[in-house]
Scaffold this motif. Structure first.
Motif, PDB file in Angstrom:
ATOM      1  N   ALA A   1       0.515  -0.843   0.072  1.00  0.00           N
ATOM      2  CA  ALA A   1      -0.058  -0.296  -0.306  1.00  0.00           C
ATOM      3  C   ALA A   1       1.191   1.053   0.278  1.00  0.00           C
ATOM      4  N   GLN A   2       2.386   1.481   0.572  1.00  0.00           N
ATOM      5  CA  GLN A   2       3.095   2.033   0.198  1.00  0.00           C
ATOM      6  C   GLN A   2       3.979   2.417  -0.802  1.00  0.00           C
ATOM      7  N   LEU A   3       3.445   1.970  -1.721  1.00  0.00           N
ATOM      8  CA  LEU A   3       4.985   1.781  -2.649  1.00  0.00           C
ATOM      9  C   LEU A   3       4.098   2.970  -3.593  1.00  0.00           C
ATOM     10  N   PRO A   4       5.433   3.539  -4.905  1.00  0.00           N
ATOM     11  CA  PRO A   4       5.330   4.719  -4.916  1.00  0.00           C
ATOM     12  C   PRO A   4       3.849   4.079  -5.842  1.00  0.00           C
ATOM     13  N   GLY A   5       2.994   5.292  -6.716  1.00  0.00           N
ATOM     14  CA  GLY A   5       2.001   4.785  -7.510  1.00  0.00           C
ATOM     15  C   GLY A   5       0.811   4.094  -7.312  1.00  0.00           C
ATOM     16  N   VAL A   6       0.887   3.935  -5.978  1.00  0.00           N
ATOM     17  CA  VAL A   6       0.307   3.281  -5.441  1.00  0.00           C
ATOM     18  C   VAL A   6      -0.844   3.842  -4.856  1.00  0.00           C
ATOM     19  N   GLU A   7      -2.158   4.571  -5.360  1.00  0.00           N
ATOM     20  CA  GLU A   7      -3.243   5.651  -4.469  1.00  0.00           C
ATOM     21  C   GLU A   7      -3.660   5.339  -3.372  1.00  0.00           C
ATOM     22  N   ARG A   8      -4.705   3.993  -3.102  1.00  0.00           N
ATOM     23  CA  ARG A   8      -5.565   3.873  -2.901  1.00  0.00           C
ATOM     24  C   ARG A   8      -5.637   2.215  -2.637  1.00  0.00           C
ATOM     25  N   VAL A   9      -5.461   0.451  -0.903  1.00  0.00           N
ATOM     26  CA  VAL A   9      -5.703   0.225  -1.800  1.00  0.00           C
ATOM     27  C   VAL A   9      -7.046  -0.342  -1.169  1.00  0.00           C
ATOM     28  N   GLU A  10      -7.537  -2.184  -0.975  1.00  0.00           N
ATOM     29  CA  GLU A  10      -8.312  -2.745  -0.693  1.00  0.00           C
ATOM     30  C   GLU A  10      -7.778  -3.981  -0.339  1.00  0.00           C
ATOM     31  N   PHE A  11      -8.079  -4.675   0.844  1.00  0.00           N
ATOM     32  CA  PHE A  11      -7.888  -6.330   1.154  1.00  0.00           C
ATOM     33  C   PHE A  11      -9.443  -7.024   1.267  1.00  0.00           C
TER      34      PHE A  11
END
Length: 850
Positions: free
Chosen positions: A536-546
């Motif tokens: 989730a903290q990688l560059p290019g990631v805006e948001r995540v869901e699990f």
């Protein structure tokens, strides 16, 4: 006693003198028998393999205590072992291990070697397997593969198999390959201690196989077990488990069998139409037979003998074709025909009673198809038949009332619930509708011709007059077209509707840009919370869901459902799921749970798919309790969503609530929304960088998942496409046989027209118009009937079989093209047959009637 010479003249002669019609009738029966037998053999092979695999899990056990969903406390083992009447107990832990470097997972069974042999006599004769000195250097990591698993994975003794637990890879060394009789399914066996330790199953068991002492009452033992087992554990028998395993694929197999028999059903209509036309054409021949002393009973017998010979030839050819198709299908597609119930190639087991049954079925279809024409032919008045030149004036009475009665009966049959879980009333209604279409055809022909526009020119008026005056010929000529084309139309609409609905469903349920998955339901691989947060903290990631997948047992009568814990709140459910019903549609709020400590808690909102709603009789607003982490949790159904993936039912729950209730922080899928301009390949490399070296995961875009879903759909429905193709061929057979028989019977009429001054080209134009009109009427009725049947398939048969809903999509362009091709084929066959009929001298043709 019928003389051989008479038999040859009345039975063999007509078959020999009309080779085209005979060959087409034989092929129609052969195609039906071949497809019916092939799919039956494949389905029976699949059922046998499923049954053997289910039985091999229990061996000679009398009872089994099991919790398929999540396991149970191993402290139950000594308690049950001490029960009166229990002679032996074999504990097992069972799970799916994710394979490293290979697609899919492998079922692993952790067993106590000595107690396992007591339940599996086949292992007692094996010297090496399951003993710690059989593969001493790596005994703790030894795995013993079933024959099918070793064959499919191409592994031998001493090879290494890598499996993934979480994100870590663990080696298992192949200590032996078990005989086929020892374990039927694709699985591996290892020591129970190793399985619990290395795969995170410490303190848990999946199953206890019980062998009862001689003379012990099974009912009494069941009662003692019921008093001590928690609600999440059930008692079953090997037979009950086998029936459950078969029930999972029964609807799919039954529908394939029904669709295959449709081809034979259509072949019967083809035989009916061709035999009717042949009997009408041979009426003068029958009159002569009557005049020389052949009784009507003998004539009926001779007519049915001719049909029986065609049926026998068709059945023999169909059996040979069916065995070949089944053998090819088992090797190329598998015993499940691509549906995913059975893995790997299977061998064909041919049984004489099954072959004999389909041979008799083909014979009966031919005889039944010819029975009515034979009865009509035997009742022809001898005097009038000797005077008649043809049968243009021999019309049949419209039976509109009977057709309406059949339609009404079909509607009533549709109201009958499924029988033993199968949509048999739906198929009965389809058969009644097809019969109604055939019965109503004379009235429809009259009605269509009455309102048809007048065609210009002599040829057009002659063509329409011929069709009007020979309604019987017109009806019989297009009977097979109506049946085959309507079935083809209905299947085409159903398959297109399903495929388009699946495509729309994948687009709605896959809103993210990228999906990263590690493992699935019951598998050993998963992402830990820390790794998921790193992604989730990688560059290019805006948001995540699990997402987290688990199994949950809602009823002992059904297989475990899938529990999906995902980032989802009630206000966003409409956007995230394809809801077909929700509490927002109700005038009251969801009811809370009642009874026990759960009553004081606010019910957890969940969303169930259509399968779960049907199987467990649940509706929005209903309350129920779910077994989670050894506790009963009160939940409330907030909605029902469309789902084409989970055939045993699925329940969606907010992940925060799931973690709070279970403490399970594992993640199976990370949904990733990317920042604008971010690179997908760069993100994939970055994910590899934060995960442990060698960790395997699936990295997919929505386009990838959509293509995979549609490819799986096409593979599953490959047999349906084949049946559609067969329907087209039978329809073409019907056109060829019906129209050619009609034109060849009109040689005298063509001779008279030539005497009146019509050229060959004008007669050909007249025949082309007749073929076009007949083809158009058959196609029109077939389209209407097929459209109605498709509604039954979509909203009744499919709903009762698989509990899925779908939207209606009509492949208008494809149906229009096929309709045009069939009409053009009808016109072409009429012209070609007319040229054959006019090949002789016009005067000689007229003389034939004097």
């Amino acid at each position: 006693m019928i003389a051989p010479l008479l038999f040859d003249a009345a039975v063999i002669g007509p078959l020999r003198h009309s080779p085209g019609r005979t060959v087409l009738a034989v092929l129609a029966i052969a195609l039906g028998v071949a497809l019916g037998l092939a799919i039956h053999l494949i389905n029976r092979t699949a059922a046998d393999e499923i049954s053997l695999a289910a039985r091999s899990a229990y061996g000679v056990a009398d009872l089994a205590v099991e919790s398929i969903a999540s396991g149970f406390d191993e402290n139950l083992y000594p308690m049950i072992a001490r029960l009166p009447g229990v002679a032996a107990v074999s504990p097992e832990v069972e799970f799916e291990a994710k394979l490293v470097g290979r697609r899919g997972a492998l079922k692993l069974r952790g067993v106590d070697a000595f107690r396992f042999r007591a339940m599996q006599p086949q292992f007692a004769a094996l010297a090496g397997p399951m003993s710690h000195d059989s593969y001493a250097p790596t005994a703790a990591d030894a795995i013993y593969l079933s024959a099918s698993a070793a064959r499919e994975l191409a592994l031998n003794v001493g090879d290494t198999l890598m499996v993934q637990v979480g994100l870590q890879s663990h080696p298992l060394h192949v200590g032996g390959v078990l005989p086929q009789a020892a374990m039927e399914d694709r699985a591996g066996v290892l020591d129970i201690g190793t399985a619990q330790w290395k795969f995170g199953r410490l303190g848990q068991l999946s199953r206890l196989n019980l062998r009862l002492a001689q003379g012990t009452s099974e009912k009494r033992v069941r009662e003692m077990l019921a008093a001590m087992l928690p609600a999440t554990v059930r008692v079953t028998t090997p037979g009950e488990a086998t029936d459950e395993a078969l029930r999972l694929s029964r609807a799919y197999r039954s529908n394939l069998t029904a669709l295959a028999l449709v081809a034979l059903f259509t072949g019967g209509f083809f035989v009916y139409s061709t035999q009717s036309l042949a009997m009408l054409r041979r009426r003068r021949e029958f009159a002569i037979l009557h005049a020389i002393g052949v009784t009507r009973g003998e004539q009926l017998w001779l007519s049915l003998c001719g049909a029986a010979l065609s049926g026998l030839c068709g059945a023999a050819l169909g059996i040979a074709m069916g065995v070949g198709i089944a053998s090819f299908g088992l090797q190329a597609i598998g015993a499940d025909l691509g549906a995913g119930y059975v893995s790997g190639p299977s061998s064909l087991d041919l049984r004489l009673p099954e072959v004999a049954a389909f041979a008799i079925l083909g014979l009966l279809v031919a005889i039944v198809g010819a029975l009515r024409p034979a009865l009509d032919a035997s009742n022809i008045p001898t005097a009038s038949a000797l005077k008649a030149g043809d049968v243009a004036g021999d019309d049949i009475r419209p039976r509109g009332a009977l057709a309406l009665g059949l339609v009404g009966l079909a509607a009533m049959v549709l109201a009958v619930p499924p029988i033993d879980g199968l949509p048999l009333p739906g198929y009965a209604a389809i058969a009644l509708l097809l019969l109604a279409a055939i019965v109503a055809m004379p009235s429809l022909v009259r009605c269509l011709l009455r309102y048809a526009p007048r065609l210009p020119g002599v040829t057009g008026q002659l063509a329409m007059a011929q069709i009007w005056g020979a309604a019987r010929y017109a009806t019989l000529s297009i009977a097979a077209i109506i049946v085959s084309f309507s079935l083809m139309v209905s299947m085409a609409i159903m398959v297109t509707s399903f495929r388009q609905s699946l495509d729309s469903w994948t687009q709605k349920l896959l809103p993210a840009d990228v999906y990263v998955r590690a493992g699935y339901v019951g598998q050993t691989s998963y992402l830990d919370e820390h790794s998921a947060r790193q992604i989730a903290q990688l560059p290019g990631v805006e948001r995540v869901e699990f997402n987290r997948f688990a199994q949950i047992q809602l009823s002992s009568q059904f297989a475990p459902a899938t529990l999906i814990a995902r980032t989802l709140d009630p206000p966003s459910a409409e956007r995230a799921l394809w809801l077909v019903g929700s509490v927002a549609d109700l005038d009251h709020k969801p009811a809370g749970a009642s009874g026990g400590a759960a009553a004081a808690l606010q019910p957890v909102p969940v969303w169930i798919n259509e399968v779960a709603a049907d199987l467990f009789a649940l509706r929005p607003g209903d309350a129920l309790e779910l077994p989670l982490a050894g506790h009963q949790v009160a939940v409330s159904v907030h909605g029902i969503w469309r789902d084409y993936e989970h055939q045993n039912g699925a329940i969606v729950m907010n992940r925060d609530a799931y973690v709070r209730l279970t403490g399970d922080l594992a993640v199976n899928t990370v949904w990733i929304w990317m920042k604008e301009g971010a690179s997908v390949p760069a993100l994939q490399e970055a994910i590899r960088g934060v995960l442990p070296a060698g960790a395997e995961f699936d990295f997919r875009t929505p386009g990838d998942l959509r293509r995979m879903s549609l490819a799986a759909f096409d593979r599953t429905f490959a047999v349906t496409y084949l049946l559609e193709l067969v329907a087209v061929f039978i329809g073409l057979f019907g056109i060829a046989a019906g129209i050619s028989s009609q034109t060849l019977a009109r040689r005298a009429e063509f001779g008279a027209l030539r005497h009146l001054g019509l050229t060959r080209a004008q007669v050909g134009t007249m025949l082309a118009i007749e073929g076009t009109v007949l083809g158009a009427m058959g196609v029109a009725v077939g389209l209407l009937t097929g459209a109605i049947i498709s509604l039954i398939l979509i909203y009744v048969v499919n709903r009762q079989s698989f509990h899925w809903s779908m939207d209606l999509f009509v492949p208008a362009g494809w149906l229009a093209a096929l309709s045009g091709a069939l009409i053009a084929a009808a016109a072409l066959v009429a012209v070609v047959s007319g040229r054959q009929a006019m090949s002789g001298d016009a005067v000689r043709a007229v003389k034939e009637d004097w």
